[in-house]
Design a protein around this motif. Structure first.
Motif, PDB file in Angstrom:
ATOM      1  N   ALA A 222      36.223  34.056  38.422  1.00  0.00           N
ATOM      2  CA  ALA A 222      35.431  34.676  37.133  1.00  0.00           C
ATOM      3  C   ALA A 222      34.083  35.036  37.247  1.00  0.00           C
ATOM      4  N   ALA A 223      33.468  34.552  38.172  1.00  0.00           N
ATOM      5  CA  ALA A 223      32.102  34.549  38.499  1.00  0.00           C
ATOM      6  C   ALA A 223      31.864  36.146  38.584  1.00  0.00           C
ATOM      7  N   PRO A 224      30.647  36.706  38.054  1.00  0.00           N
ATOM      8  CA  PRO A 224      30.057  37.969  38.133  1.00  0.00           C
ATOM      9  C   PRO A 224      30.424  38.585  39.730  1.00  0.00           C
ATOM     10  N   CYS A 225      30.582  39.745  39.489  1.00  0.00           N
ATOM     11  CA  CYS A 225      30.592  40.624  40.766  1.00  0.00           C
ATOM     12  C   CYS A 225      28.847  40.647  41.384  1.00  0.00           C
ATOM     13  N   SER A 226      29.009  40.716  42.540  1.00  0.00           N
ATOM     14  CA  SER A 226      27.542  40.609  43.151  1.00  0.00           C
ATOM     15  C   SER A 226      26.906  41.812  43.126  1.00  0.00           C
ATOM     16  N   THR A 227      25.425  41.492  42.829  1.00  0.00           N
ATOM     17  CA  THR A 227      24.737  42.780  42.768  1.00  0.00           C
ATOM     18  C   THR A 227      23.880  43.329  44.190  1.00  0.00           C
ATOM     19  N   ASP A 228      24.308  42.281  45.213  1.00  0.00           N
ATOM     20  CA  ASP A 228      23.590  42.704  46.600  1.00  0.00           C
ATOM     21  C   ASP A 228      24.843  43.170  47.471  1.00  0.00           C
TER      22      ASP A 228
ATOM     23  N   VAL B 148      35.347  47.589  45.186  1.00  0.00           N
ATOM     24  CA  VAL B 148      34.281  46.683  44.357  1.00  0.00           C
ATOM     25  C   VAL B 148      34.844  45.460  44.188  1.00  0.00           C
ATOM     26  N   ARG B 149      36.022  45.206  43.846  1.00  0.00           N
ATOM     27  CA  ARG B 149      36.820  43.844  43.702  1.00  0.00           C
ATOM     28  C   ARG B 149      36.432  42.774  44.699  1.00  0.00           C
ATOM     29  N   ALA B 150      36.246  43.423  45.797  1.00  0.00           N
ATOM     30  CA  ALA B 150      36.143  42.483  46.919  1.00  0.00           C
ATOM     31  C   ALA B 150      34.686  41.766  46.834  1.00  0.00           C
ATOM     32  N   THR B 151      34.087  42.229  46.080  1.00  0.00           N
ATOM     33  CA  THR B 151      32.575  41.627  46.113  1.00  0.00           C
ATOM     34  C   THR B 151      32.302  40.891  44.762  1.00  0.00           C
ATOM     35  N   CYS B 152      33.397  40.429  43.756  1.00  0.00           N
ATOM     36  CA  CYS B 152      33.254  39.638  42.783  1.00  0.00           C
ATOM     37  C   CYS B 152      33.738  38.447  42.704  1.00  0.00           C
ATOM     38  N   GLY B 153      33.232  37.337  41.864  1.00  0.00           N
ATOM     39  CA  GLY B 153      33.837  36.209  42.012  1.00  0.00           C
ATOM     40  C   GLY B 153      32.901  35.503  43.232  1.00  0.00           C
ATOM     41  N   THR B 154      33.214  34.320  43.279  1.00  0.00           N
ATOM     42  CA  THR B 154      32.681  33.417  44.334  1.00  0.00           C
ATOM     43  C   THR B 154      34.060  32.602  45.225  1.00  0.00           C
ATOM     44  N   ASP B 155      33.641  31.826  46.115  1.00  0.00           N
ATOM     45  CA  ASP B 155      34.545  30.936  46.822  1.00  0.00           C
ATOM     46  C   ASP B 155      35.229  30.204  46.024  1.00  0.00           C
TER      47      ASP B 155
ATOM     48  N   ALA C 121      44.458  39.686  55.436  1.00  0.00           N
ATOM     49  CA  ALA C 121      44.119  38.245  55.676  1.00  0.00           C
ATOM     50  C   ALA C 121      44.054  37.572  54.349  1.00  0.00           C
ATOM     51  N   ALA C 122      43.748  36.340  54.118  1.00  0.00           N
ATOM     52  CA  ALA C 122      43.811  35.506  52.727  1.00  0.00           C
ATOM     53  C   ALA C 122      42.501  35.535  52.225  1.00  0.00           C
ATOM     54  N   VAL C 123      42.648  35.707  50.862  1.00  0.00           N
ATOM     55  CA  VAL C 123      41.391  35.522  50.018  1.00  0.00           C
ATOM     56  C   VAL C 123      40.884  34.021  49.791  1.00  0.00           C
ATOM     57  N   PRO C 124      39.234  33.668  49.626  1.00  0.00           N
ATOM     58  CA  PRO C 124      39.176  32.161  49.332  1.00  0.00           C
ATOM     59  C   PRO C 124      40.074  31.384  48.526  1.00  0.00           C
ATOM     60  N   ASN C 125      40.125  30.175  48.623  1.00  0.00           N
ATOM     61  CA  ASN C 125      41.310  29.409  47.709  1.00  0.00           C
ATOM     62  C   ASN C 125      40.966  29.695  46.097  1.00  0.00           C
ATOM     63  N   GLY C 126      39.468  29.832  45.703  1.00  0.00           N
ATOM     64  CA  GLY C 126      38.818  29.873  44.523  1.00  0.00           C
ATOM     65  C   GLY C 126      39.429  31.276  43.982  1.00  0.00           C
ATOM     66  N   GLN C 127      39.656  32.015  44.696  1.00  0.00           N
ATOM     67  CA  GLN C 127      39.840  33.406  44.071  1.00  0.00           C
ATOM     68  C   GLN C 127      41.259  33.933  43.994  1.00  0.00           C
TER      69      GLN C 127
ATOM     70  N   LEU D  92      36.455  38.976  49.062  1.00  0.00           N
ATOM     71  CA  LEU D  92      35.728  38.149  50.255  1.00  0.00           C
ATOM     72  C   LEU D  92      34.836  37.021  49.922  1.00  0.00           C
ATOM     73  N   PRO D  93      34.515  36.281  51.134  1.00  0.00           N
ATOM     74  CA  PRO D  93      33.829  35.114  50.869  1.00  0.00           C
ATOM     75  C   PRO D  93      32.311  35.383  50.575  1.00  0.00           C
ATOM     76  N   VAL D  94      31.747  34.609  49.956  1.00  0.00           N
ATOM     77  CA  VAL D  94      30.306  34.731  49.612  1.00  0.00           C
ATOM     78  C   VAL D  94      29.541  34.980  50.801  1.00  0.00           C
TER      79      VAL D  94
END
Length: 412
Positions: free
Chosen positions: A226-232, A215-222, A139-145, A197-199
């Motif tokens: 370039a936003a940091p990778c999630s820590t949760d 891991v890359r699936a949990t980095c950035g935001t919608d 499927a598609a990634v979020p537009n911002g990604q 993945l969407p936030v």
């Protein structure tokens, strides 16, 4: 009328007056090849013709390499070229030869670099949805990604060009519909084999993903790649309908057939932490078309530039580059696959607005932009050959490995 149809219809209405003003000047171009076209072209296979010609552009002349594909010929079909996994890449020529295609072009934009996330692996996975041989791969990634130039107004990462089981090619959108069900309820699935993945969501990874790290699936935001990778984060592995493993950090390595790995971030991770080893879980997912009522045999992401014979509003008319595009006419039965040359003499390329006009001049009613720059590649067999030859000059001097492409298949 769907939302996607309304967006494009609005663009056509806005441009009707401008189109009318240009009708006299452009009437002689519609359906004709640009200047210096090779007369008649070269027959690659039944229903497939290759042409080469020069196109005037704002940055100087561009050289076009074109495949005309006639799907009205029952011996001809299209399908997705891919390297056997979503998170894998190979040159277009290798993809074409491995699958037996007589010709093809590169496909969607993709996760080419992770310089903004040191230590995180670039997956090589494509941006938009992908369908191969009737199977939904991702499927598609979020537009911002996404990677690639800015999207034209009203378009998004779910936009595709594809061929249905009716052998007609069309512009459409593919949206993921899926659920993770347990005895106590369900979670909405918001990702399938995608590098972002969407936030706050949960996504599924299957054997189609490949061996790349998740891991890359949990980095950035919608909205910020370039936003940091999630820590949760949290990951759950499901096999035989039961949870067989859990981890707080997304893993890597091949996902076995019959196994699904669920990756959650933020709120999604919190939900997955509630899953217990041995718990029964079912995962269902499919891609739903915005417009078409027939299943897709193949589909690939990018973005539309021409709809109903009219360029979409807001197309970039300033940035020239080497491009790849697809045009459609004849009710979806005739397809144009265009890749520009990247040799020094022609590297100026075309703007996206110029690509739309070029596709219309070649006779396309609808057109779709694919990845460009160093990815732009067109391959075709010479008469009697058993392997394809790269017909354009890739701008990097050699073929760039890409995650997918559009393959042309023809039987004698």
């Amino acid at each position: 009328m769907t939302l996607r149809q309304k967006r494009w219809a609005a663009g056509r209405t806005v441009l009707t007056f401008l189109t009318a003003l240009g009708a006299v000047a452009g009437a002689g171009l519609v359906g004709a090849a640009p200047a210096d076209a090779a007369p008649g072209g070269t027959r690659v296979a039944p229903g497939v013709v290759y042409e080469r010609f020069d196109i005037p552009g704002a940055a100087g002349p561009a050289r076009g390499h074109l495949l005309r594909v006639d799907l009205g010929d029952p011996r001809v079909t299209l399908d997705l070229l891919h390297a056997g996994a979503v998170a894998a890449r190979a040159p277009v020529s290798r993809l074409a030869d491995a699958q037996g295609a007589v010709a093809g072009v590169n496909g969607d934009f993709f996760n080419i670099s992770e310089a903004q996330h040191p230590g995180v692996e670039a997956t090589g996975a494509s941006v938009g949805p992908a369908v191969a041989a009737g199977l939904a791969l991702k499927a598609a990634v979020p537009n911002g990604q996404r990677f690639g130039p800015a999207l034209p107004p009203g378009t998004d990462t779910e936009d595709v060009i594809g061929m249905g089981v009716d052998r007609r090619v069309r512009l459409d959108g593919l949206t993921l519909a899926g659920q993770v069900r347990t005895r106590t309820g369900f979670l909405r699935l918001r990702g399938l084999n995608q590098y972002a993945l969407p936030v706050g969501s949960v996504g599924a990874f299957t054997s189609a993903w490949g061996a790349a790290s998740r891991v890359r699936a949990t980095c950035g935001t919608d909205t910020d790649r370039a936003a940091p990778c999630s820590t949760d984060t949290h990951e759950v592995t499901i096999r035989g309908g039961r949870v067989v493993a859990r981890a707080d950090t997304p893993g890597g390595g091949a996902v076995e057939p019959g196994t699904t790995v669920l990756v959650g971030r933020e709120a999604g991770a919190q939900e997955l932490r509630k899953f217990a080893l041995g718990q029964r879980v079912s995962v269902r997912h499919r891609l739903v078309a915005s417009d078409a009522r027939v299943p897709y045999r193949f589909a690939v992401g990018g973005y539309p530039v021409l709809a109903g014979g009219v360029p979409l509003p807001g197309l970039d008319d300033r940035t020239s580059a080497v491009r790849t595009a697809v045009g459609v006419s004849g009710g979806g039965r005739r397809v144009l696959l265009l890749a520009l040359d990247g040799s020094p003499a022609y590297r100026g390329g075309l703007t996206i607005a110029e690509v739309a006009r070029t596709m219309r001049s070649l006779g396309a009613v609808d057109a779709f932009s694919l990845d460009g720059g160093g990815s732009s590649t067109l391959v075709a067999r010479a008469p009697g050959a058993s392997a394809v030859t790269v017909r354009n000059h890739p701008s990097a001097g050699a073929e760039r490995p890409v995650p997918n492409g559009i393959g042309v298949f023809s039987t004698p």
